[in-house]
Enzyme design. Structure first.
Site, PDB file in Angstrom:
ATOM      1  CB  SER A   1     109.745  96.119 108.471  1.00  0.00           C
ATOM      2  OG  SER A   1     109.401  96.929 109.599  1.00  0.00           O
TER       3      SER A   1
ATOM      4  CG  HIS B   1     100.109  95.852 113.665  1.00  0.00           C
ATOM      5  ND1 HIS B   1      99.599  96.764 112.788  1.00  0.00           N
ATOM      6  CD2 HIS B   1      99.347  95.809 114.759  1.00  0.00           C
ATOM      7  CE1 HIS B   1      98.595  97.611 113.272  1.00  0.00           C
ATOM      8  NE2 HIS B   1      98.552  96.862 114.484  1.00  0.00           N
ATOM      9  CB  THR B   2     103.079  90.440 109.702  1.00  0.00           C
ATOM     10  OG1 THR B   2     102.738  91.449 108.588  1.00  0.00           O
ATOM     11  CG2 THR B   2     101.835  89.671 109.875  1.00  0.00           C
ATOM     12  CB  CYS B   3     105.684  95.042 109.334  1.00  0.00           C
ATOM     13  SG  CYS B   3     105.577  94.963 107.592  1.00  0.00           S
ATOM     14  CG  PHE B   4     105.455  97.173 113.208  1.00  0.00           C
ATOM     15  CD1 PHE B   4     106.737  97.627 113.107  1.00  0.00           C
ATOM     16  CD2 PHE B   4     104.444  97.517 112.725  1.00  0.00           C
ATOM     17  CE1 PHE B   4     106.908  98.575 112.131  1.00  0.00           C
ATOM     18  CE2 PHE B   4     104.278  98.680 111.943  1.00  0.00           C
ATOM     19  CZ  PHE B   4     105.557  99.153 111.417  1.00  0.00           C
TER      20      PHE B   4
END
Length: 1604
Positions: free
Chosen positions: A1549, A1570-1573
């Site tokens: 992100s 955790h797709t953002c990380f």
């Protein structure tokens, strides 16, 4: 009387220096030394000489493009920020008028900042103004620029930037404005020997802090914070205060839970510091519970220790200050109160680290300089000052080895030093002392291996480095103090090491964690971290020494500081002050509540906690290397200017640092604890730290010191130094917003990486001495001139290196990172522009080809159509996805398709568009690098060119570097175990000029030398020598350079070593699909001979036709036949194999028995005929698994799913019965295409003939596709013809058509789509697309293109976010989808979902919407304004909030796209897929390189690459088939796409974020993503079987990515 006058002047000078520089935000880089930490460049426009602005005609100001283009043809509807004039003369010009016209979302909190050109951080503004509260999209504001320390040069280039208040997004930027300051002084440079300091009697103060309490802290969105304190001691802001061992002391308080008024009653902290140090206290939210991370920053306080001493001296023990903020948009509230007690008297410091080689006459000369300056009434330096600059140079500069030089100096000055030390209190502050030199400050990077290091014990105890050092220099209390410092240091390092081993989550990346080098003692590390170049060090102890001399010996701290005030107030300039007592009282009151906006200033180091500036080493920093203008002379000259300006108001109309638009002009000069006379503008208007001192500085890009630490020095100019010194406690945000005043913040902390040729005059011998063998830095200062206007005789980019600085051979590259705003004055090629997306990232737009790219374009002209054909890498990756889709379908369609494949031709790139070889790409990159050198002088350009041609650079930047790395097992293990080494390699591969920064790093040198073949002869012009310690180094007589890197490393001729050639051939050949590769053997004539220059395979064949293959032919046959999907591949070309069981048995026999079986069957005719069909494939094939992992061996009897080449649709990864929810993607895909065919989709007999012009691809396609009816689009065959190109469309032109069209249509050029918040390669519908003319028809067209690609089985080179695919399937979005749009919003709702909100939240079913600047309340359901959110109905509230947030601004666009999509495709057929499967159908499946994946994976929480659980994990992933690997990648990252650069370029992100595995959870839990990380939380499962089952369950049976 004369003696007293000198004393007073020295005191005034030192007081001025001390207060103006030491009161500063902390120097965060001192403790934040993570290898991946980004340091920032700061460019000066003068370094670019492509545009002659000074002498050329002033062209009309061009409007820079903004983030959205609202019209397809014209550009009238983009956001703009304009300035009324491109030139501004301080004191003479009319005020600037800033006009804005913002098309995007605006907010009442929007603000406009003034920045130096090239400044990339929004925090480092020179000044800022709020745009007003009316919220209009258009407006203007008047801006007056006053003389300040930012404009000490005759010309300074600035620009203005408009920032959105809520999101912080950059909306628009003005063209550059040249600010002329006719009053700017011109100073003479000082010889480097004059930077020597008088050690004097530094005074270390021991003090304690206790009784902490905070009041009124900021409350979170739904909850109270869990505050804790982080307290540290940092050196004074300016570099005249060197980094000493006691700096970096850090303490953390306990966490006080759930309160905005925390009290730390039992907390007691002790520190040791100098009065010039800064006490930094930061209040943060620990985020201890399962709550959303909004912002952990609660406020900070940066307070000079001297300020606390003054409060202590007048009886204040308990002090209270208002907390400050970092950015104008930070919301900080509350106050901090604590008790300050001095626990020991002021005593002499034992620091023996800084250099001290000042001649005895130096201090006396300074006194004379002071005399002349105080009496000088104009702003120019006095004659005495000029004479001092000339005369104070040493007669015989010391040269050679740093340590030897140290010894010689110590011996030479031993006598005078002892005398000086003995009479140190009686000489009015004119101290001359000689301290042992620290090798860390003297030695060059190349000498790091050979020079002795100063151990921590020696530093702490004050031991001299050599026996000749005079022992009388060591005060009696040194040993005791040293032990104290040692006690303070040991636990610090231990604690930090434990933190590193524990691993930290994303929220901890803001913390100051030092990355400790393995195997090095903590104490030695602490000292080595501080071994930084302090090239321009003024006497740090002069303040204390002069004070001591003036005040006498026996004095208490109270009388000590009262005496200081008395002396200061008696200064002549103080008595000239015009400020009245009443005004001072107001100023003091204002000081206590002065705006916390300046708390952005509290981060002295410009490496702030901005997430986008961290990571990846994407953002480069700079380490100063001070030029010959010694700060001593510079300070005095600047001081003279300030005093003179105060006397001569007519000559300098605007000498104050305040802005006329600010109501508190006088407040910026208040001095807490002093009366009004000390605070006059004449005292603080111009600082001794003005950047005129640095006009001839040169800066090496992030000098990498010997312990793998980035060393950075922060330079700040004067005005904010003076202002911060008055008080670092700022007023509340409300006061600042009401006043709407412009204040000056932290200026550009690091000046231009290149020298302004007009500001530097110097000698030439420097560059010759820089390359001396052994890396001995030249010590000479002869011939160094001060910066003066006029022609320069120094070659541009060269930097005189001082005796304690690290030499560099050339300046770093200025390649901007793509997430920073580019330097405006560096021109882009014609018809290119730079845009900023909604996340502040810069991408480049080609208006000719109408494409976008993240890479900055070069200046070379490119024929139209070549760029639009796309990168070779992208086309190859798309072809690999085609290959996998075809393999997926091969099981069912092998026989029916075999006849059609014979008639297909190899696509020649649709006329050559997609072709090109790697060699062309390399030469293009090389020419790009050379073109980027255009701003350098010919001499420096030649030096850079020689560096880029060095063997090490060729090796690291070669495309086959990782192939060679994988083949070298020992080097491969070193590479995977060293994060810093990975960082350096990645930086050099991105920009070869970064190699200059790292070329002397010990780890990098040892790593590269692991590839050297010592059996070979040295290249021509090279010679090997041995230094006096027996270490070998290499001399390159071609470029007159020396290096420790062995030039006998591979890839020097651009080719792989022989034993790796076949792997390169394999990888490139396989980049085309299976069908196309088969054409090589069947159609050896027509298609290849038609356009050999543009055929990828032809290029590969011609490139490698002479290279020998190492393996025997039989070995290659066996390896080829052992592929797990070999039978499907063989059947593609010989369908009868499916019925020939005897031949199948023979192949299986060879697979099992190897060469022995092949020898027995070598005369079998059927087998020989079959193998002859695959001659090329056999010759180019190598089993990647055994090649990359020599320890692994292939067993033909093992599960066929263990190969990384297994493709979807061929094997099953698990023998267990499929669960009810398990998806069979291969079966779905085959069934989908079968039903399409049965229903007649795309079968004809009619044709959709699209005649495409490459130069009008999108418009032509739009007009033709939109002209067809719905029925024609569904039924007819697609036939593509490129204008002017012959050839029939047997899928080749159609494939390239969709490739090119998707690259144009779905990139952000037209404003229809935007890059997602998570990364830089997935896109989503842009809310700003509503400004695009006819936008609904364009989205309908986009839907039709998606449908056509789907039914005709073509792939698009575009990846969309998961909410987009759900929208195509008309599926409702859930909470997990919100992660892509607004991470904080998602986490807040997630917290509501997971926690009981009874009596906690006061919410209703409403939401605030901002439409065109006006905030309105919208009900989420009927009567929502009167419906409270409770624990019972919160689920409904969350669902409605998610729907509102996902659909906000894109409802009409989504509906139009769906309309076009379902005009082509039957919705019932598509509904069999879920969102992740639809992504694979539209974008294809790529073969995942497990080795690249594993090599670019990070571990946290105790995991490492050799950990048993991690080994099980990779074994499980290897057991997966390719579809399951893609699902795992989707599960963790949110998309199955991998950047064409590989896993190293995965983004999160806020920038580069590699795949990460963290130890988390109980063994009963499933893995969590955790797709953002890009992070996978993997519990430490006790067995491989459990891990495999849990991982497979999480990947295949969960519908959300973040499974709780």
């Amino acid at each position: 009387m004369l003696l007293h006058l000198c004393s007073v002047k020295n005191l005034y000078q030192n007081r001025f220096l001390g207060l103006a520089a030491m009161a500063s935000p902390s120097r965060n880089s001192q403790s934040r030394r993570r290898c991946k930490e980004p340091l920032r460049y700061s460019y000066n426009p003068d370094q670019f000489h492509n545009i002659d602005i000074r002498n050329g005609a002033h062209d009309a100001i061009t409007i820079p493009r903004s983030t959205s283009d609202t019209d397809l043809v014209t550009s009238d509807s983009r956001s703009t920020l304009m300035v009324s004039s491109s030139y501004y003369s301080i004191g003479h010009s009319q005020d600037l008028v800033i006009h804005w016209d913002i098309k995007e979302e605006v907010d009442a909190g929007d603000w406009i900042g003034m920045y130096l050109i090239g400044e990339v951080s929004s925090e480092n503004f020179l000044d800022y103004k709020n745009r007003g509260v009316n919220g209009s999209h258009r407006g203007q504001i008047i801006w007056k620029i006053d003389a300040s320390s930012y404009f000490v040069e005759s010309e300074t280039k600035i620009c203005f930037k408009y920032y959105h208040g809520v999101s912080g997004a950059l909306r628009a930027t003005t063209p550059s404005v040249t600010v002329k300051n006719s009053a700017a002084p011109i100073f003479k440079g000082i010889g480097s020997e004059e930077t020597a300091q008088s050690q004097g009697s530094r005074r270390l103060i021991s003090f304690s802090l206790s009784d902490f309490q905070a009041m009124g802290l900021k409350k979170g969105m739904f909850f109270n914070p869990d505050p804790y304190l982080k307290i540290s001691i940092q050196p004074g802001k300016h570099s005249i205060f060197p980094a000493l061992p006691h700096h970096g002391q850090e303490r953390r308080s306990t966490i006080i839970g759930n309160t905005v008024n925390p009290i730390w009653q039992a907390e007691h902290f002790s520190f040791v510091s100098l009065p010039t140090d800064v006490l930094e206290i930061e209040v943060k939210d620990k985020f201890a519970k399962s709550r959303p991370i909004i912002k952990r920053f609660l406020g900070k306080l940066s307070m000079p220790v001297q300020r606390l001493l003054e409060r202590h001296a007048i009886g204040d023990r308990v002090v209270s200050y208002t907390l400050g903020r970092r950015l104008p948009t930070d919301h900080v509230s509350g106050q901090l109160q604590f008790r300050f007690e001095i626990t020991s008297s002021i005593h002499a410091d034992d620091e023996e680290i800084s250099l001290s080689a000042e001649p005895e006459s130096s201090a006396e000369t300074q006194d004379s300089i002071m005399n002349s300056m105080v009496g000088n009434s104009n702003g120019e330096p006095s004659g005495d000052a000029t004479e001092f600059c000339k005369d104070a140079k040493p007669e015989s500069p010391s040269e050679g080895n740093g340590v030897n030089s140290s010894e010689n100096q110590n011996q030479e000055h031993a006598g005078p030093v002892e005398e000086a030390a003995g009479a140190m209190e009686a000489r009015d502050g004119s101290n001359v002392s000689e301290a042992p030199e620290e090798p860390g400050e003297l030695q060059d990077p190349e000498q790091h291996d050979t020079q002795p290091t100063l151990s921590a014990e020696e530093v702490a105890e004050g031991l001299p480095l050599d026996e000749d050092s005079p022992s009388s220099l060591l005060p009696e209390e040194n040993t005791a103090l040293g032990s104290k410092v040692e006690e303070e240091t040991v636990p610090e390092n231990g604690a930090r090491e434990e933190e590193m081993q524990k691993g930290k989550d994303e929220e901890e990346e803001e913390e100051d964690v030092s990355t400790l080098e393995q195997g090095e003692p903590g104490l030695e590390l602490r000292v080595s971290v501080r071994k930084k170049s302090r090239p321009c060090s003024l006497p740090v102890s002069e303040l204390e020494t002069v004070i001591a001399s003036a005040c006498g010996d026996a004095e208490t701290p109270r009388t000590h500081y009262i005496r200081i005030h008395t002396l200061l107030h008696s200064m002549p300039s103080a008595q000239r002050g015009s400020t009245t007592e009443e005004e001072d009282g107001l100023e003091e009151e204002s000081t206590l509540k002065e705006s916390s906006e300046k708390d952005g200033l509290s981060e002295v180091d410009t490496i702030a906690a901005d997430p986008q500036s961290m990571e990846d080493g994407e953002s480069d920093g700079a380490t100063l290397c001070m030029a010959p203008s010694d700060c001593s002379g510079g300070h005095f000259s600047s001081l003279s200017k300030g005093i003179g300006a105060g006397q001569d108001g007519e000559a300098h109309p605007s000498t104050g640092s305040e802005s006329d638009s600010s109501p508190q002009q006088g407040a910026d000069h208040s001095c807490e604890g002093c009366d009004a006379s000390c605070c006059s503008p004449s005292c603080y208007s111009t600082s001794c730290y003005s950047s005129s001192c640095y006009s001839s500085s040169c800066y090496s890009s992030s000098c990498y010191n010997g312990n793998n630490r980035f060393a950075s020095h922060t330079r700040f100019s004067s005005v904010d130094s003076a202002k911060i010194s008055e008080s670092t406690v700022f007023s509340s945000q409300e006061d600042e917003e009401e006043e709407n005043s412009a204040f000056e913040s932290v200026p550009d902390s690091v000046q231009s990486p290149e020298l302004d040729p007009e500001s530097t005059n110097g000698a030439g011998p420097w560059q010759d001495e820089l390359a001396a063998p052994g890396g001995n830095a030249a010590r000479s200062t002869e011939g160094l001139e001060s910066p003066m206007a006029g022609p320069s005789n120094r070659r541009e980019g060269e930097c005189p290196i001082l005796h304690n600085s690290q030499p560099i051979s050339q300046l770093p590259s200025l390649r901007p990172e793509h997430h920073h705003y580019p330097t405006i004055d560096e021109p882009l090629p014609p018809n290119w522009e730079a845009r900023i997306d909604s996340h502040g990232r810069v991408f480049y737009v080609d208006h000719i080809n109408r494409t976008t790219t993240w890479q900055r374009p070069s200046m070379a002209p490119t024929p139209d159509g070549m760029i639009r054909s796309g990168s070779v890498h992208q086309m190859e990756q798309l072809n690999r996805r085609y290959q996998n889709i075809q393999r997926t379908m091969a099981t069912e369609r092998a026989e029916e398709d075999s006849g059609n494949q014979n008639s297909e031709q190899i696509p020649d790139g649709g006329g050559g568009g997609g072709g090109g070889s790697d060699s062309e790409a390399e030469s293009s990159q090389s020419s790009l690098d050379l073109r980027r050198e255009g701003s350098l002088s010919p001499v420096n350009s030649q030096k850079v060119t020689l560096l880029l041609q060095s063997p090490a650079v060729k090796f690291i930047t070669n495309p086959e570097f990782f192939t060679v790395l994988h083949a070298n097992y020992s080097a491969y293990r070193v590479f995977t175990s060293s994060t810093c080494l990975k960082h350096m390699i990645l930086k050099v591969r991105r920009d070869a000029r970064n190699f200059e920064r790292y070329q002397h790093n010990r780890d990098l040198v040892n790593f590269i030398n692991m590839f050297a073949d010592t059996r070979l002869e040295l290249p021509r012009g090279w010679e090997i020598k041995t230094d006096h310690q027996g270490k070998s180094f290499f001399v390159d007589h071609n470029s007159r350079a020396t290096t420790f890197i062995d030039p006998r490393i591979p890839l020097q001729n651009g080719r792989l070593p022989n034993h790796l050639t076949h792997r390169q051939h394999l990888q490139r050949l396989r980049s085309y699909s299976a069908g196309e590769a088969s054409e090589v053997s069947r159609n050896r004539g027509a298609s290849l001979l038609a356009r050999p220059g543009h055929s990828l395979i032809a290029a590969i064949r011609s490139q490698h036709q002479h290279e020998s293959l190492p393996l025997a032919y039989n070995d290659k046959i066996v390896a080829f036949l052992r592929q797990p999907n070999i039978f499907e591949m063989l059947q593609e070309r010989q369908p009868s194999l499916a019925r020939n069981h005897t031949l199948r048995e023979k192949i299986h026999y060879i697979r099992t028995e190897g060469n022995h079986g092949l020898d027995k069957l070598s005369c079998d005719a059927d087998l020989v005929i079959l193998l002859s069909l695959f001659e090329e494939e056999i010759m180019s094939y190598v089993p990647l698994q055994s090649a990359f992992h020599p320890g692994y061996s292939f067993s033909p009897r093992c599960s066929p799913c263990s190969s990384p080449q297994n493709s979807p649709g061929l094997q099953r990864a698990s023998a267990r019965a499929p669960s009810p929810y398990r998806r069979d993607f291969e079966a779905k895909l085959r069934n989908f295409y079968r039903k399409l065919e049965a229903k007649g989709f795309g079968q004809g007999p009619g044709k959709i003939k699209l005649i495409i012009r490459r130069d009008h691809l999108l418009e032509g396609t739009f007009n033709q596709v939109m002209a067809y009816s719905r029925k024609e689009l569904q039924r007819n065959k697609l036939y593509i013809t490129f204008v002017g190109e012959e050839g029939l469309d047997y899928s080749g032109p159609s494939r390239e058509f969709f490739f090119l069209l998707s690259q144009e249509l779905f990139n952000p050029y037209y404003g229809l789509f935007e890059y997602s918040a998570n990364d830089t390669y997935t896109v989503q519908i842009s809310p700003m697309s509503a400004f695009v003319e006819n936008y609904l028809e364009w989205f309908r067209f986009s839907g039709r293109i998606l449908g056509l690609a789907l039914i005709h089985q073509y792939l698009l080179d575009a990846f969309f976010t998961r909410p987009f695919y759900k929208g195509l399937l008309k599926l409702p979005c859930d909470l997990s989808d919100l992660e892509y749009l607004d991470e904080e919003f998602h986490q807040s709702l997630q917290w509501m979902k997971d926690n009981n909100i009874t009596d906690i939240l006061d919410l209703t079913f409403t939401v605030n919407e901002e439409v065109f600047g006006q905030v309105t309340e919208r009900e989420l359901k009927s009567g929502g304004a009167n419906t409270q959110v409770t624990e019972k109905n919160k689920k409904e509230y969350i669902e409605r909030m998610v729907k509102w947030r996902v659909e906000r601004g894109v409802v009409q666009q989504t509906e139009a796209l769906l309309r076009g999509f379902y005009e082509v495709v039957d919705s019932r057929l598509v509904s069999v897929f879920d969102a992740r499967e639809l992504e694979l159908v539209i974008a294809g499946t790529a073969e995942i390189d497990l080795n690249d994946w594993r090599n670019n994976t990070e571990y946290r929480g105790g995991y490492h690459d050799g950990h048993l659980v991690i080994r099980w994990f990779w074994a499980a992933v290897e057991r997966f088939n390719n579809e399951q690997r893609l699902r795992l990648l989707q599960f963790v990252t949110g998309t199955s796409s991998v950047p064409y650069e590989g896993f190293a370029a995965l983004r999160g992100s806020n920038g580069l974020r590699r795949f990460c595995i963290e130890k988390w959870g109980k063994i009963t839990s499933l893995p969590r993503a955790h797709t953002c990380f890009n992070r996978l939380d993997l519990p430490p499962y006790p067995s491989y079987s459990m891990l495999y089952e849990k991982l497979l369950t999480a990947v295949e049976e969960t519908s959300t990515f973040g499974l709780e």
